[in-house]
Design a protein around this motif. Structure first.
Motif, short mmCIF file in Angstrom:
data_model
loop_
_atom_site.label_atom_id
_atom_site.label_comp_id
_atom_site.label_asym_id
_atom_site.label_seq_id
_atom_site.Cartn_x
_atom_site.Cartn_y
_atom_site.Cartn_z
N MET A 210 -2.58 -11.65 4.69
CA MET A 210 -2.23 -10.62 3.70
C MET A 210 -3.25 -10.59 2.55
SD MET A 210 1.89 -11.23 3.53
CE MET A 210 2.17 -10.18 2.11
N HIS A 211 -3.67 -11.77 2.13
CA HIS A 211 -4.66 -11.85 1.06
C HIS A 211 -6.02 -11.33 1.52
CE1 HIS A 211 -6.79 -13.40 -2.45
NE2 HIS A 211 -7.64 -14.00 -1.62
N LEU A 212 -6.33 -11.60 2.79
CA LEU A 212 -7.64 -11.27 3.33
C LEU A 212 -7.91 -9.76 3.36
CD1 LEU A 212 -9.99 -12.97 4.43
CD2 LEU A 212 -9.07 -12.64 6.72
N ILE A 213 -6.87 -8.97 3.60
CA ILE A 213 -7.11 -7.52 3.74
C ILE A 213 -7.52 -6.87 2.43
CG2 ILE A 213 -5.51 -7.31 5.68
CD1 ILE A 213 -3.57 -5.94 3.78
N SER B 119 8.82 -7.02 1.48
CA SER B 119 9.07 -7.18 0.05
C SER B 119 7.80 -7.21 -0.79
CB SER B 119 9.88 -8.45 -0.20
OG SER B 119 9.14 -9.58 0.25
N SER B 120 6.64 -7.17 -0.14
CA SER B 120 5.36 -7.24 -0.86
C SER B 120 4.88 -5.83 -1.20
CB SER B 120 4.31 -7.98 -0.03
OG SER B 120 3.05 -7.88 -0.65
N THR B 121 5.04 -5.44 -2.44
CA THR B 121 4.59 -4.12 -2.87
C THR B 121 3.09 -3.97 -2.67
OG1 THR B 121 6.34 -4.08 -4.53
CG2 THR B 121 4.55 -2.49 -4.80
N LEU B 122 2.32 -5.00 -3.02
CA LEU B 122 0.87 -4.94 -2.90
C LEU B 122 0.44 -4.69 -1.46
CD1 LEU B 122 -1.84 -5.25 -4.36
CD2 LEU B 122 -1.74 -7.71 -3.86
N PHE B 123 1.08 -5.40 -0.52
CA PHE B 123 0.73 -5.23 0.88
C PHE B 123 1.12 -3.83 1.38
CE2 PHE B 123 2.01 -5.43 5.39
CZ PHE B 123 0.79 -5.73 5.94
N LEU B 124 2.30 -3.36 1.00
CA LEU B 124 2.76 -2.04 1.45
C LEU B 124 1.85 -0.94 0.90
CD1 LEU B 124 6.60 -2.56 1.01
CD2 LEU B 124 5.35 -2.42 3.17
N VAL B 125 1.45 -1.06 -0.36
CA VAL B 125 0.54 -0.06 -0.94
C VAL B 125 -0.80 -0.07 -0.21
CG1 VAL B 125 -0.77 0.52 -3.03
CG2 VAL B 125 1.66 -0.03 -3.20
N GLN B 126 -1.25 -1.28 0.18
CA GLN B 126 -2.50 -1.36 0.93
C GLN B 126 -2.37 -0.68 2.29
OE1 GLN B 126 -5.55 -3.11 -0.23
NE2 GLN B 126 -6.13 -1.58 1.29
N LEU B 127 -1.22 -0.84 2.94
CA LEU B 127 -0.97 -0.12 4.19
C LEU B 127 -1.05 1.38 3.98
CD1 LEU B 127 1.97 -1.72 6.24
CD2 LEU B 127 -0.46 -1.74 6.74
N VAL C 250 0.39 2.68 10.58
CA VAL C 250 1.60 3.51 10.71
C VAL C 250 2.64 2.81 11.56
CG1 VAL C 250 2.51 5.65 11.69
CG2 VAL C 250 0.42 5.70 10.33
N SER C 251 2.18 2.20 12.66
CA SER C 251 3.12 1.49 13.54
C SER C 251 3.77 0.32 12.81
CB SER C 251 2.36 0.99 14.78
OG SER C 251 3.20 0.23 15.61
N LEU C 252 2.98 -0.42 12.05
CA LEU C 252 3.52 -1.55 11.30
C LEU C 252 4.48 -1.08 10.20
CD1 LEU C 252 3.64 -4.54 10.61
CD2 LEU C 252 1.48 -4.29 9.35
N LEU C 253 4.10 0.00 9.51
CA LEU C 253 4.95 0.53 8.45
C LEU C 253 6.30 0.99 9.00
CD1 LEU C 253 5.12 1.24 5.44
CD2 LEU C 253 4.21 3.50 6.00
N LYS D 164 9.67 2.14 -1.46
CA LYS D 164 9.49 3.43 -0.77
C LYS D 164 8.89 4.47 -1.70
CE LYS D 164 13.11 2.91 2.76
NZ LYS D 164 14.41 3.42 3.27
N ARG D 165 9.29 4.44 -2.96
CA ARG D 165 8.69 5.37 -3.93
C ARG D 165 7.20 5.06 -4.10
NH1 ARG D 165 13.95 5.34 -6.30
NH2 ARG D 165 13.59 3.35 -7.34
#
Length: 571
Positions: free
Chosen positions: A367-370, A401-409, A425-428, A440-441
């Protein structure tokens, strides 16, 4: 050849002596009375030698070949030794030491066998039938295939028959040819040369310089784009010696050897053999403690063998996972890509490997690497690894629960290449089941991209993942309002409703999205969709009885669906 010429040519003198000695020896070998069995076998070899010597005499350029300056004196010495032994065996009551004589005869016979082999090799190569002018001169650019083939045959003849200096010069020429940038050279070497002998030099030659040159040549053949040269190295048993070099060679040779191992194992049919040669632990150690180049190619080889079931188990048992994860953090960009790819392969295989990877805190590191990776290829593999780990409930909760990771997706969905978008998209879609309304917002900015991806029929599954993600995001009221304010997205959605486009885009997905947009009863959302032309398309879909269309039409018309259908029935 005239006598004057013979006198001037030492090779001719040698050949004359060999012929006369051989003629005498053939007669005396038939009259011996002791050790008759051994002399019968020797006589057969001597007859073969007589034929080979005659063929040499008939070859137009035999006297110009420098290999004969070494080979003919050795041959004459063997024949003279046999002549002396034949004289001792003429007496039926042999009075000497029988064991010593048997040993002497066996040694002479072995020498004769080797010299016969060398003569046969020299004759079959064809080099005695061509002028020495081009021998060991590198063929000029544009040389035809026949000249190159002759050059290679001559080169390997010197390599196999000649002494150390001949071998060095032959290998220098071979390396020059393979490094020359001609894509056809490795395949031609595999066909015209003796790859088996070249591989033999990797383990058994006592001269370090000869062995090192041979290693470099084999590595070039194994790493070439030409499939036939790689196949020749593998089929002649090259993988085992290359792994031994990787285990105990110098840093330079290790780098060359592991590059060749990676190239050989890229063929799935070859990958299984790594385990047979005990190479799993060798590759893991190279990945752990080698130079940057060695670690990179070792990771590539491990990636190649990770799909072989029995090797996969060995990788887990021998500690490959922590080594790969460390390389993911500290290796070169290419090493990171290969190790990420390997982790993705292992994580996708079964729960055992996912548990191993999770135990090493790989998810947090991935997660940190991306956030920092510049290479899209490496990002793809990292995301695939994260996707595989998300099959675990504990990992899925961390990711959700990781906002940072979701925003990166979301950023990958908006700006990534096609593959990155598909994986993201598949992961999301998988994670959104557990994502909070607040997160979600935060993901609302990628909804326009999700609508656009719904138009893409390929790759298979992309439309469904995009629609599933969008439907989950539209459960939040602010996201519904944001989507209908995006005119391009609304127009795309309406176009997808048009029955004419159903071959490209199925009806179910856009209908479900429209229904989700209207689920809160917002008059503003309804008006924007109607103004964009959604009503006639939705009415047609309702008449076609597309799943969900009637309910969506009812929401689009503000609850007047029953009245509209009543009018249609009366008409």
């Amino acid at each position: 050849m005239h006598r004057a010429t013979a006198a001037a040519n030492p090779l001719q003198t040698l050949l004359d002596l060999i012929n006369s000695t051989l003629s005498l020896l053939l007669r005396s070998s038939l009259t011996v009375h002791s050790f008759v069995g051994r002399w019968t076998a020797l006589n057969s070899k001597l007859a073969s030698l007589h034929s080979s010597v005659a063929d040499i005499s008939d070859s137009p350029h035999w006297a110009q070949n420098p290999l004969l300056h070494t080979l003919l004196p050795q041959l004459l010495s063997t024949l003279q030794r046999l002549t002396a032994l034949a004289d001792q065996c003429t007496d039926a009551e042999f009075a000497g030491g029988k064991l010593l004589m048997q040993s002497d005869l066996d040694m002479a016979s072995s020498s004769l066998t080797n010299q016969l082999r060398d003569l046969d090799l020299l004759l079959r190569s064809g080099v005695l039938h061509q002028s020495n002018a081009i021998v060991l001169s590198h063929p000029a650019p544009g040389s035809d295939k026949e000249d190159l083939a002759f050059f290679i045959r001559d080169l390997f003849t010197r390599l196999q028959i000649g002494g150390v200096e001949f071998k060095k010069k032959a290998l220098e020429s071979l390396l020059q040819l393979l490094n020359g940038g001609d894509d056809k050279s490795p395949g031609l070497v595999a066909r015209e040369g003796n790859v088996a002998y070249l591989i033999h030099l990797l383990d058994f030659h006592q001269q370090p310089s000869v062995r090192e040159q041979a290693i470099l040549a084999v590595c070039l053949l194994a790493s070439a784009d030409d499939e036939s040269s790689r196949k020749a190295v593998f089929e002649e048993g090259g993988l085992g010696p290359l792994l031994r070099i990787l285990e105990s060679g110098s840093t330079h040779l290790k780098e060359k050897a592991v590059m060749a191992v990676e190239a050989l194992t890229a063929d799935p049919e070859n990958a299984w053999a790594v385990s047979a040669y005990g190479g799993v632990s060798v590759l893991i150690e190279a990945c752990r403690s080698g130079s940057p180049a060695t670690r990179t190619h070792a990771a590539g080889a491990i990636r190649n063998i990770a799909n072989v079931e029995e090797i996969k188990i060995a990788l887990g048992e021998e500690g490959a996972v922590p080594v790969l994860i460390q390389l993911l953090l500290s290796g070169t960009i290419t090493a990171q890509e290969k190790s990420a790819n390997c982790i993705a392969i292992l994580a996708s295989s079964d729960e055992y490997f996912r548990a191993l990877i999770i135990r090493e805190r790989a998810l947090q590191r991935l997660m940190h690497l991306i956030q920092d990776l510049p290479s899209s290829d490496t990002l793809e593999h990292v995301l695939r690894a994260i996707t595989s780990l998300s099959a675990s409930d504990s990992c899925s909760k961390i990711l959700s629960s990781s906002t940072l990771f979701l925003v990166q997706l979301a950023e990958f969905i908006k700006q990534g290449n096609t593959t990155l978008q598909q994986i993201s998209v598949s992961l999301l879609a998988h994670l959104l089941v557990h994502v909070s309304d607040g997160n979600k917002r935060a993901l609302g900015s990628c909804m326009g991209s999700l609508v656009k991806l719904m138009e893409s029929p390929k790759p298979v599954g992309l439309q469904a993942s995009a629609a599933q993600s969008l439907l989950s995001l539209l459960t939040v009221r602010s996201n519904r309002k944001e989507l209908v304010r995006d005119e391009k997205s609304v127009m795309r959605l309406v176009q997808m409703l048009d029955p004419k486009n159903h071959e490209m885009v199925g009806s179910d997905f856009p209908v479900a999205v429209v229904a989700a947009v209207l689920s809160g009863g917002s008059g503003g959302c309804r008006k924007r969709l109607v103004a964009a032309g959604a009503y006639p398309h939705m009415q047609r879909l309702a008449e076609m009885e597309v799943a969900g269309a009637k309910k969506a039409l009812q929401r689009l018309t503000g609850g007047r669906l029953r009245t509209i259908f009543s009018w249609t029935w009366r008409e």
